[in-house]
Motif scaffolding. Structure first.
Motif, mmCIF file in Angstrom:
data_model
loop_
_atom_site.group_PDB
_atom_site.id
_atom_site.type_symbol
_atom_site.label_atom_id
_atom_site.label_comp_id
_atom_site.label_asym_id
_atom_site.label_seq_id
_atom_site.Cartn_x
_atom_site.Cartn_y
_atom_site.Cartn_z
ATOM 1 N N VAL A 101 0.835 -1.197 0.000
ATOM 2 C CA VAL A 101 0.000 0.000 0.000
ATOM 3 C C VAL A 101 0.879 1.260 0.000
ATOM 4 O O VAL A 101 0.605 2.232 -0.709
ATOM 5 C CB VAL A 101 -0.951 0.007 1.207
ATOM 6 N N GLY A 102 1.938 1.240 0.792
ATOM 7 C CA GLY A 102 2.823 2.396 0.864
ATOM 8 C C GLY A 102 3.504 2.702 -0.456
ATOM 9 O O GLY A 102 3.665 3.871 -0.823
ATOM 10 N N ALA A 103 3.899 1.664 -1.182
ATOM 11 C CA ALA A 103 4.555 1.875 -2.477
ATOM 12 C C ALA A 103 3.588 2.484 -3.483
ATOM 13 O O ALA A 103 3.959 3.363 -4.264
ATOM 14 C CB ALA A 103 5.108 0.554 -3.000
ATOM 15 N N VAL A 104 2.339 2.026 -3.465
ATOM 16 C CA VAL A 104 1.333 2.601 -4.355
ATOM 17 C C VAL A 104 1.048 4.048 -3.967
ATOM 18 O O VAL A 104 0.914 4.922 -4.828
ATOM 19 C CB VAL A 104 0.035 1.773 -4.331
ATOM 20 N N GLN A 105 0.980 4.309 -2.676
ATOM 21 C CA GLN A 105 0.702 5.665 -2.199
ATOM 22 C C GLN A 105 1.757 6.647 -2.693
ATOM 23 O O GLN A 105 1.453 7.824 -2.960
ATOM 24 C CB GLN A 105 0.644 5.675 -0.678
ATOM 25 N N TYR A 170 -3.225 -8.285 -5.431
ATOM 26 C CA TYR A 170 -2.879 -6.914 -5.805
ATOM 27 C C TYR A 170 -3.341 -6.616 -7.230
ATOM 28 O O TYR A 170 -3.998 -5.596 -7.489
ATOM 29 C CB TYR A 170 -1.368 -6.749 -5.661
ATOM 30 N N LEU A 171 -3.043 -7.505 -8.159
ATOM 31 C CA LEU A 171 -3.473 -7.304 -9.542
ATOM 32 C C LEU A 171 -4.992 -7.282 -9.659
ATOM 33 O O LEU A 171 -5.556 -6.516 -10.442
ATOM 34 C CB LEU A 171 -2.917 -8.415 -10.437
ATOM 35 N N SER A 172 -5.651 -8.115 -8.887
ATOM 36 C CA SER A 172 -7.111 -8.158 -8.927
ATOM 37 C C SER A 172 -7.708 -6.808 -8.533
ATOM 38 O O SER A 172 -8.653 -6.322 -9.163
ATOM 39 C CB SER A 172 -7.624 -9.258 -7.995
ATOM 40 N N VAL A 173 -7.156 -6.196 -7.492
ATOM 41 C CA VAL A 173 -7.656 -4.888 -7.056
ATOM 42 C C VAL A 173 -7.393 -3.830 -8.125
ATOM 43 O O VAL A 173 -8.273 -3.024 -8.455
ATOM 44 C CB VAL A 173 -7.006 -4.480 -5.721
ATOM 45 N N LEU A 174 -6.203 -3.824 -8.682
ATOM 46 C CA LEU A 174 -5.886 -2.840 -9.720
ATOM 47 C C LEU A 174 -6.820 -2.985 -10.918
ATOM 48 O O LEU A 174 -7.306 -1.984 -11.469
ATOM 49 C CB LEU A 174 -4.439 -2.991 -10.172
ATOM 50 N N ARG A 175 -7.068 -4.215 -11.331
ATOM 51 C CA ARG A 175 -7.940 -4.423 -12.492
ATOM 52 C C ARG A 175 -9.375 -4.013 -12.195
ATOM 53 O O ARG A 175 -10.080 -3.545 -13.087
ATOM 54 C CB ARG A 175 -7.867 -5.891 -12.909
ATOM 55 N N ARG A 176 -9.790 -4.170 -10.966
ATOM 56 C CA ARG A 176 -11.135 -3.743 -10.595
ATOM 57 C C ARG A 176 -11.286 -2.231 -10.701
ATOM 58 O O ARG A 176 -12.364 -1.718 -10.981
ATOM 59 C CB ARG A 176 -11.448 -4.219 -9.177
ATOM 60 N N TRP A 177 -10.195 -1.512 -10.500
ATOM 61 C CA TRP A 177 -10.231 -0.054 -10.536
ATOM 62 C C TRP A 177 -9.972 0.518 -11.928
ATOM 63 O O TRP A 177 -9.990 1.740 -12.096
ATOM 64 C CB TRP A 177 -9.206 0.501 -9.550
ATOM 65 N N ASP A 192 -5.946 -1.783 0.722
ATOM 66 C CA ASP A 192 -5.575 -2.166 2.086
ATOM 67 C C ASP A 192 -6.575 -3.163 2.662
ATOM 68 O O ASP A 192 -6.182 -4.154 3.293
ATOM 69 C CB ASP A 192 -5.506 -0.917 2.963
ATOM 70 N N ARG A 193 -7.857 -2.932 2.429
ATOM 71 C CA ARG A 193 -8.893 -3.822 2.968
ATOM 72 C C ARG A 193 -8.786 -5.226 2.381
ATOM 73 O O ARG A 193 -8.819 -6.225 3.117
ATOM 74 C CB ARG A 193 -10.269 -3.235 2.676
ATOM 75 N N ASP A 194 -8.646 -5.319 1.074
ATOM 76 C CA ASP A 194 -8.591 -6.633 0.444
ATOM 77 C C ASP A 194 -7.311 -7.376 0.805
ATOM 78 O O ASP A 194 -7.325 -8.593 1.002
ATOM 79 C CB ASP A 194 -8.703 -6.491 -1.071
ATOM 80 N N LEU A 195 -6.199 -6.659 0.866
ATOM 81 C CA LEU A 195 -4.953 -7.309 1.244
ATOM 82 C C LEU A 195 -4.963 -7.742 2.703
ATOM 83 O O LEU A 195 -4.375 -8.767 3.058
ATOM 84 C CB LEU A 195 -3.771 -6.371 0.997
ATOM 85 N N SER A 197 -7.439 -8.962 4.474
ATOM 86 C CA SER A 197 -8.124 -10.251 4.603
ATOM 87 C C SER A 197 -7.207 -11.391 4.176
ATOM 88 O O SER A 197 -7.115 -12.425 4.858
ATOM 89 C CB SER A 197 -9.393 -10.253 3.742
ATOM 90 N N LEU A 198 -6.543 -11.216 3.047
ATOM 91 C CA LEU A 198 -5.637 -12.266 2.562
ATOM 92 C C LEU A 198 -4.440 -12.428 3.482
ATOM 93 O O LEU A 198 -4.060 -13.559 3.833
ATOM 94 C CB LEU A 198 -5.166 -11.922 1.152
ATOM 95 N N CYS A 199 -3.849 -11.321 3.878
ATOM 96 C CA CYS A 199 -2.633 -11.389 4.680
ATOM 97 C C CYS A 199 -2.879 -11.998 6.059
ATOM 98 O O CYS A 199 -1.991 -12.653 6.617
ATOM 99 C CB CYS A 199 -2.005 -9.998 4.807
ATOM 100 N N ASP A 200 -4.064 -11.810 6.597
ATOM 101 C CA ASP A 200 -4.389 -12.453 7.879
ATOM 102 C C ASP A 200 -4.365 -13.971 7.734
ATOM 103 O O ASP A 200 -3.861 -14.691 8.611
ATOM 104 C CB ASP A 200 -5.764 -11.992 8.365
ATOM 105 N N VAL A 201 -4.909 -14.465 6.629
ATOM 106 C CA VAL A 201 -4.906 -15.912 6.375
ATOM 107 C C VAL A 201 -3.479 -16.419 6.167
ATOM 108 O O VAL A 201 -3.069 -17.442 6.727
ATOM 109 C CB VAL A 201 -5.774 -16.247 5.149
ATOM 110 N N LEU A 202 -2.709 -15.689 5.380
ATOM 111 C CA LEU A 202 -1.331 -16.097 5.110
ATOM 112 C C LEU A 202 -0.466 -16.052 6.365
ATOM 113 O O LEU A 202 0.417 -16.898 6.550
ATOM 114 C CB LEU A 202 -0.728 -15.195 4.031
ATOM 115 N N GLN A 203 -0.736 -15.095 7.245
ATOM 116 C CA GLN A 203 0.026 -15.027 8.491
ATOM 117 C C GLN A 203 -0.249 -16.253 9.351
ATOM 118 O O GLN A 203 0.666 -16.811 9.972
ATOM 119 C CB GLN A 203 -0.326 -13.754 9.259
ATOM 120 N N GLY A 204 -1.506 -16.683 9.381
ATOM 121 C CA GLY A 204 -1.829 -17.897 10.115
ATOM 122 C C GLY A 204 -1.078 -19.099 9.574
ATOM 123 O O GLY A 204 -0.621 -19.965 10.340
#
Length: 214
Positions: A101-105, A170-177, A192-195, A197-204
């Motif tokens: 998110v920071g890099a995109v910002q 990340y690509l999915s969000v960009l394409r949606r926009w 940030d919201r979509d990532l 959700s995914l990152c919480d699962v990956l952290q587990g």
């Protein structure tokens, strides 16, 4: 790095002569979106920008580099953000999400120019053919970061799978926009919201993934 002044050709009607790398890029992207990347010639770009081919090549080694240099700049910024956070105490995937998110910002703008460049990439079969190597470098930064944090090797399954999953989201969000004319900073909360959700699962998964022996 300071920019050299582009020497314009003779004055003409219409758009004033371009005077910087960014201005030549803006002119070119407009042509790519209107005519298509493959159909736009270098002669058309230099004529529309009001510069000679010699001046053009001071900034860009090729037509494709007009699009790719911003991508390379973005990827380098993303890598720096990961490097700066590699030894922090936060959860690994929180740091990855923050870096994405920071890099995109850092590169997104209110006029939507950054997304216009992404649209050119998506619509050009010629550029898409070289896209895999560009994104492979992006994914490797994620894999190396995850590997360092969890005592793994970057080529291992877990770091590579995490990098692939984050990249796909990340690509999915960009394409949606892409359908939004001027997404600007409004894209960031969505990303940030979509990532998250995914990152919480990956952290587990990272928390329970086996570590190498020895």
């Amino acid at each position: 790095m300071s920019e050299h002044v582009v020497e314009p050709t003779a004055p003409r009607r219409g758009r004033p002569p371009a005077s910087s790398r960014a201005e030549i890029e803006t002119v070119a992207v407009e042509l790519f979106l209107t005519r298509g990347f493959e159909e736009t010639t270098l002669a058309e770009i230099t004529a529309a920008a009001g510069v000679s081919k010699t001046s053009f090549f001071r900034y860009f080694p090729s037509k494709a580099s007009i699009v790719w240099w911003r991508f390379d700049e973005y990827t380098a910024g993303f890598a720096r953000l990961l490097e700066e956070s590699r030894d922090r105490g936060d959860a690994t995937m929180d740091l990855v999400r923050a870096a994405v998110v920071g890099a995109v910002q850092r590169v997104i703008d209110d006029q939507g120019l950054w997304m216009q460049r992404f649209r050119v990439l998506e619509e050009s079969s010629e550029l898409r053919s070289g896209e895999s190597q560009q994104w492979a470098e992006w994914r490797e930064h994620v894999a190396a970061f995850v590997a360092h944090r969890h005592g793994l090797a970057a080529p291992d399954v877990v770091p590579q799978a995490v990098a692939g999953a984050v990249h796909a989201a990340y690509l999915s969000v960009l394409r949606r926009w892409l359908g939004v004319e001027q997404p600007g900073p409004q894209l960031l909360p969505d990303l940030d919201r979509d990532l998250r959700s995914l990152c919480d699962v990956l952290q587990g998964w990272l928390n329970t993934a086996p570590r190498p022996e020895g």
